[in-house]
Structure formats: structure tokens, C-alpha cells
Design an enzyme around this catalytic site. Sequence first.
Site, short mmCIF file in Angstrom:
data_model
loop_
_atom_site.label_atom_id
_atom_site.label_comp_id
_atom_site.label_asym_id
_atom_site.label_seq_id
_atom_site.Cartn_x
_atom_site.Cartn_y
_atom_site.Cartn_z
N ASP A 8 -39.10 33.76 111.41
CA ASP A 8 -39.42 35.05 112.04
C ASP A 8 -38.45 35.23 113.22
OD1 ASP A 8 -40.42 33.47 114.09
OD2 ASP A 8 -42.46 34.28 114.02
N HIS A 9 -38.73 36.24 114.07
CA HIS A 9 -37.83 36.53 115.20
C HIS A 9 -37.73 35.36 116.16
CE1 HIS A 9 -41.96 37.74 115.94
NE2 HIS A 9 -41.76 37.51 117.23
N CYS A 64 -40.77 29.20 112.96
CA CYS A 64 -41.34 30.25 113.80
C CYS A 64 -41.54 29.66 115.19
CB CYS A 64 -42.61 30.85 113.20
SG CYS A 64 -44.03 29.76 113.09
N GLY A 65 -42.24 30.36 116.06
CA GLY A 65 -42.35 29.89 117.44
C GLY A 65 -43.00 28.52 117.54
N THR A 66 -44.20 28.39 116.97
CA THR A 66 -44.91 27.12 116.99
C THR A 66 -44.76 26.33 115.70
OG1 THR A 66 -46.89 28.13 116.04
CG2 THR A 66 -46.75 28.10 118.46
N GLY A 67 -44.40 27.00 114.65
CA GLY A 67 -44.37 26.39 113.31
C GLY A 67 -45.70 26.52 112.58
N GLY A 69 -47.83 29.13 112.09
CA GLY A 69 -48.01 30.28 111.19
C GLY A 69 -47.28 30.07 109.86
N HIS A 97 -44.22 9.83 102.80
CA HIS A 97 -45.65 9.71 102.50
C HIS A 97 -46.24 10.97 101.87
CE1 HIS A 97 -46.48 6.19 105.53
NE2 HIS A 97 -45.49 5.94 104.69
N ARG A 108 -39.83 27.20 119.50
CA ARG A 108 -40.03 27.32 120.96
C ARG A 108 -40.37 25.99 121.60
NH1 ARG A 108 -43.29 33.01 120.35
NH2 ARG A 108 -41.48 34.37 120.47
N ARG A 131 -49.26 4.62 96.29
CA ARG A 131 -50.53 5.11 96.85
C ARG A 131 -50.38 6.52 97.43
NH1 ARG A 131 -48.10 1.99 100.69
NH2 ARG A 131 -48.33 2.56 102.88
N HIS A 132 -49.16 6.86 97.83
CA HIS A 132 -48.95 8.20 98.39
C HIS A 132 -49.03 9.27 97.30
CE1 HIS A 132 -48.10 6.27 102.11
NE2 HIS A 132 -47.13 5.56 101.56
C1 RB5 Z 1 -44.40 35.03 117.29
O1 RB5 Z 1 -44.59 35.48 118.59
C2 RB5 Z 1 -45.23 33.78 117.05
O2 RB5 Z 1 -46.59 34.09 117.00
C3 RB5 Z 1 -44.80 33.10 115.78
O3 RB5 Z 1 -43.45 32.79 115.86
C4 RB5 Z 1 -45.47 31.80 115.44
O4 RB5 Z 1 -45.49 30.93 116.51
C5 RB5 Z 1 -46.78 31.91 114.79
O5 RB5 Z 1 -47.38 30.93 114.35
#
Ligand code: RB5
Length: 141
Positions: A8-9, A64-67, A69, A97, A108, A131-132
Site C-alpha cells: 500500500d502507500h 504495509c505500515g505494520t504488515g 493488514g 518451519h 514503518r 513434523r512441520h
Molecule cells: C495505512 O495507514 C496502514 O493502516 C496500513 O499500511 C497497514 O499498517 C495496515 O495494516
Amino acid sequence: MKVFIGSDHAGVSLKSLLKKHFATTCDFEDAGTFTEESVDYPDFAHQVADSVLKHDGSVGILICGTGNGMAITANKHSGIRAALCWSPDIAALAKQHNNANIIVLPARFITPETAFETVEAFFNAEFEGGRHQRRIDKINI
Ligand code: RB5
């Protein structure tokens, strides 16, 4: 290696850096996004997950920002094992594994250099089976 990549952005800049860093070793197919204009991460996670499932032996990279989503969305696809990774050790274990077929990066919360090392570790690791495999066979509902 065929690599389907999408972000994403929040991940678009890291996506460009990864494509440059691995340009000689990977055949990238980029699902976008291509600008920093706000977009919705599921649109890209679904595209990359579909492509990985259609192409045997391919892998995916989602950013994405946190991964979270991207990972939550991609893992809705039966047969996709998308692993959120932020260090080389976690990435190697995700392949060894969990036989992850998509690596997800938190743009981020990771430096480009660590992201390069993390993806490299994912590419170099091999699934250990045994096992995996038994555990993976119990994932689908
Ligand atoms: C975008 O602002 C943010 O929500 C997205 O990149 C991501 O972190 C969602 O999980």
C-alpha cells in the site's frame, strides 16, 4: 525466482528499494501501488495471493505500515501462508518451519537494510518438512 510483490502507500518506498536491491536475482511482478496516494491494502494483498497460488514455486512479498493488514488479508486465501517478518531469523524460520509462501514486511517498523537481510534470509532458507509438514496439514479449516 518469480516474485509477486505489492504494497500500500505506506510500503511503496520500501517496495521500490527491494526491487532495486534484488533486481539481478528476482523476476518481479509488481501489483502496485505505485504512488504515495492513500490506497486500501486488501486490494494488493488479494492480487499477490492469487498470483502466488497460480504460479507454482513463486513467492510473494507484501508490505504495509505494520504488515498486519497484508498478512491478515493474504491468509484468507487457502494455501497461502503469509508470515509477518521483521528480522532475518524470523524470516528463515517462517520458511523452514511454516513453509511461508509470502513474506510480509512492516515498512514503518523496519529499516531498509534490515528488510534486505530479512528477505534474503527468507529466499535462502529451505522448508524442513517432517513434523512441520504434519502441522501445516492441520492449518486449513
Ligand atoms: C495505512 O495507514 C496502514 O493502516 C496500513 O499500511 C497497514 O499498517 C495496515 O495494516
